[in-house]
Enzyme design. Structure first.
Site, PDB file in Angstrom:
ATOM      1  N   CYS A  50       0.823  -1.213   0.000  1.00 13.99           N
ATOM      2  CA  CYS A  50       0.000   0.000   0.000  1.00 13.99           C
ATOM      3  C   CYS A  50       0.858   1.265   0.000  1.00 13.99           C
ATOM      4  CB  CYS A  50      -0.945   0.001   1.198  1.00 13.99           C
ATOM      5  SG  CYS A  50      -0.108  -0.093   2.798  1.00 13.99           S
ATOM      6  N   ASN A  51       2.107   1.160   0.467  1.00 13.38           N
ATOM      7  CA  ASN A  51       2.959   2.343   0.574  1.00 13.38           C
ATOM      8  C   ASN A  51       4.068   2.416  -0.459  1.00 13.38           C
ATOM      9  OD1 ASN A  51       1.672   3.603   2.724  1.00 13.38           O
ATOM     10  ND2 ASN A  51       2.771   2.401   4.239  1.00 13.38           N
ATOM     11  N   SER A 125      10.161   2.967   6.000  1.00 15.52           N
ATOM     12  CA  SER A 125       8.708   2.838   6.130  1.00 15.52           C
ATOM     13  C   SER A 125       8.070   4.123   6.638  1.00 15.52           C
ATOM     14  CB  SER A 125       8.360   1.698   7.094  1.00 15.52           C
ATOM     15  OG  SER A 125       8.798   0.457   6.587  1.00 15.52           O
ATOM     16  N   GLN A 132       5.911  -5.362   9.467  1.00 14.65           N
ATOM     17  CA  GLN A 132       5.249  -6.032   8.345  1.00 14.65           C
ATOM     18  C   GLN A 132       6.079  -6.021   7.071  1.00 14.65           C
ATOM     19  OE1 GLN A 132       1.464  -4.328   7.259  1.00 14.65           O
ATOM     20  NE2 GLN A 132       0.793  -6.173   6.198  1.00 14.65           N
ATOM     21  N   ALA A 207     -17.110  -0.515  16.218  1.00 16.91           N
ATOM     22  CA  ALA A 207     -16.771  -1.479  15.173  1.00 16.91           C
ATOM     23  C   ALA A 207     -16.114  -0.792  13.976  1.00 16.91           C
ATOM     24  CB  ALA A 207     -18.031  -2.222  14.722  1.00 16.91           C
ATOM     25  N   ALA A 211     -11.411   0.029  16.221  1.00 18.05           N
ATOM     26  CA  ALA A 211     -11.837  -1.235  16.825  1.00 18.05           C
ATOM     27  C   ALA A 211     -11.174  -2.420  16.137  1.00 18.05           C
ATOM     28  CB  ALA A 211     -13.354  -1.363  16.758  1.00 18.05           C
TER      29      ALA A 211
END
Length: 441
Positions: A50-51, A125, A132, A207, A211
């Site tokens: 994603c980055n 990062s 990750q 949610a 969360a």
């Protein structure tokens, strides 16, 4: 052989650009399948997260569809390499080459290796020290292995990057400082109150994204008795299915507070979920059991005064954010040590490549020089026909050795320097031809 990289990341491309340049699983499969064919057996690893979107390449001529025989010696200028990589990415993604060239950076040689090591060690990062990225780098390398797209240089580079990242993990604390509010809450605050989360009733209110992140840390921490309380049940049930939790409506929150050991607030409610007076009544029904309350919401889900209730430990988001900021400062202190480790490993990598590439050529060159020296020395001694004693013969031999070593030193030193720079000047091939060392090295 030189490592090449073309890519972009959060440092130099906005998310809307990275989205257009990202490689889906289908794009990756296509790139890995066709790169070696297009560039005559070249190597490729595709890292797309994603980055960042980065393609690491080695070998091959890197011409615009040329094979090694079609491109002569198979070595291209920096501009040719850049254009070839841009054209390849543009073809894979069906984007204009101008667009790819504008937003993707090409790195070569040591710069590309430095960058790969920084990425693997998570020093490049968005959140320095996040864990990750190393697994993502390893997965990208493994995928290329399975596709048969790797080769000697990508093997060496990615294995060395993995070793370097592991050193950073073990020799610094840069990965051990939690930087997100949920990670601090679950990883640092909870252990101060409970030895384990197993068997503890955890009631999580909300949610949303906060969360979901909190649930990930709870499950990693061993939580096995989770309850999600939310106004809308559809989202709560979707999360419950993923994380093995049960759900309750907001109307049942009071009873859940009585049963809870850990109560977490992550909602976007404008008012507290429970007023102080009602909370006091609920706490009285708990029989003196300890209750840890983590209020991660803004606005806050619980009034600060509930922390004065007996047996209640309340941590609000400002407390947790302060811990995140302290951790970030500690990580920043570790950055120079981590970078020094990577510099050591990059140097070791190039020394290994240098030995692998130049060792046979240097050995053959020295053998050839020793053969010539020995022949000429013997010819001289034969002409002298015993006119020298043993000590003079020894001095003549030493002079021949010194002369040979002095003549060999400049080309050998230049060859080592060139190898450290990725053989950018082509001295290895030049020496082979100049001294007729053969093409089998």
């Amino acid at each position: 052989m030189t490592l090449q990289m073309i890519g972009c990341s959060h440092h130099d491309a906005a998310v809307e650009i990275r989205e257009q340049l990202s490689f889906s699983s289908e794009h990756c499969a296509q790139a890995l399948a066709t790169f070696g064919e297009r560039f005559d057996g070249a190597e490729l690893v595709v890292l797309s997260t994603c980055n960042r979107v980065e393609l690491y390449a080695a070998g091959g001529p890197f011409g615009s569809g040329l094979t090694a025989s079609e491109s002569g010696a198979g070595s291209l200028s920096d501009d040719q390499v850049r254009n070839a990589l841009i054209d390849f990415v543009a073809a894979c993604l069906e984007k204009p080459a101008d667009f790819v060239g504008k937003h993707m950076i090409v790195r070569q040689g040591r710069e590309a290796v430095d960058h790969l090591f920084l990425v693997a060690a998570s020093l490049d990062s968005m959140v320095v020290g996040e864990a990750q990225i190393l697994s993502q780098v390893k997965q990208a390398y493994d995928l290329s292995n399975v596709a048969g797209a790797t080769g000697p240089l990508t093997h060496a580079a990615f294995q060395a990057a993995n070793r370097a990242a592991k050193r950073v993990q073990t020799e610094t604390t840069i990965h051990r400082r939690r930087l997100s509010v949920p990670s601090v809450a679950v990883g640092e605050v909870v252990p101060e109150v409970f030895e384990t989360l197993r068997g503890k009733r955890v009631v999580l209110c909300g949610a949303g994204e906060m969360a979901e992140e909190t649930l990930r840390y709870l499950k990693t921490g061993g939580s096995d008795n989770l309850c999600i309380v939310n106004r809308g049940q559809e989202r709560a049930q979707a999360l419950a299915q993923v994380f093995g939790a049960d759900t309750r409506s907001l109307n049942e929150l009071h009873e859940q507070i009585v049963a809870a050991d850990l109560l977490i607030g992550t909602t976007s409610a404008e008012e507290p979920l429970v007023d102080a007076a009602t909370f006091a009544q609920l706490n009285a029904r708990r029989g003196g059991r300890i209750l840890l309350v983590l209020d991660l919401a803004v606005p806050r889900d619980f009034e600060p005064v509930i922390g004065d209730e007996p047996g209640v430990y309340l941590y609000q988001i400002d407390d947790l954010q302060a811990a995140c900021n302290r951790n970030r400062r500690e990580r920043e202190k570790q950055w120079p040590r981590a970078k020094a480790i990577l510099d050591e490993e990059v140097n070791r990598f190039f020394e290994s490549l240098q030995q692998r590439a130049t060792g046979p050529v240097i050995q053959r060159l020295r053998q050839r020089a020793d053969q010539v020296k020995s022949a000429e020395l013997q010819r001289l001694l034969d002409k002298l026909n015993g006119c020298t004693d043993a000590s003079m013969t020894k001095e003549i031999e030493k002079s021949f050795d010194r002369l040979t070593n002095k003549l060999l030193h400049p080309p050998m030193a230049s060859l080592r320097d060139d190898a450290a720079a990725g053989h950018s000047r082509g001295l290895l091939e030049a020496l082979r031809h100049l001294f007729n060392l053969g093409d089998d090295l």
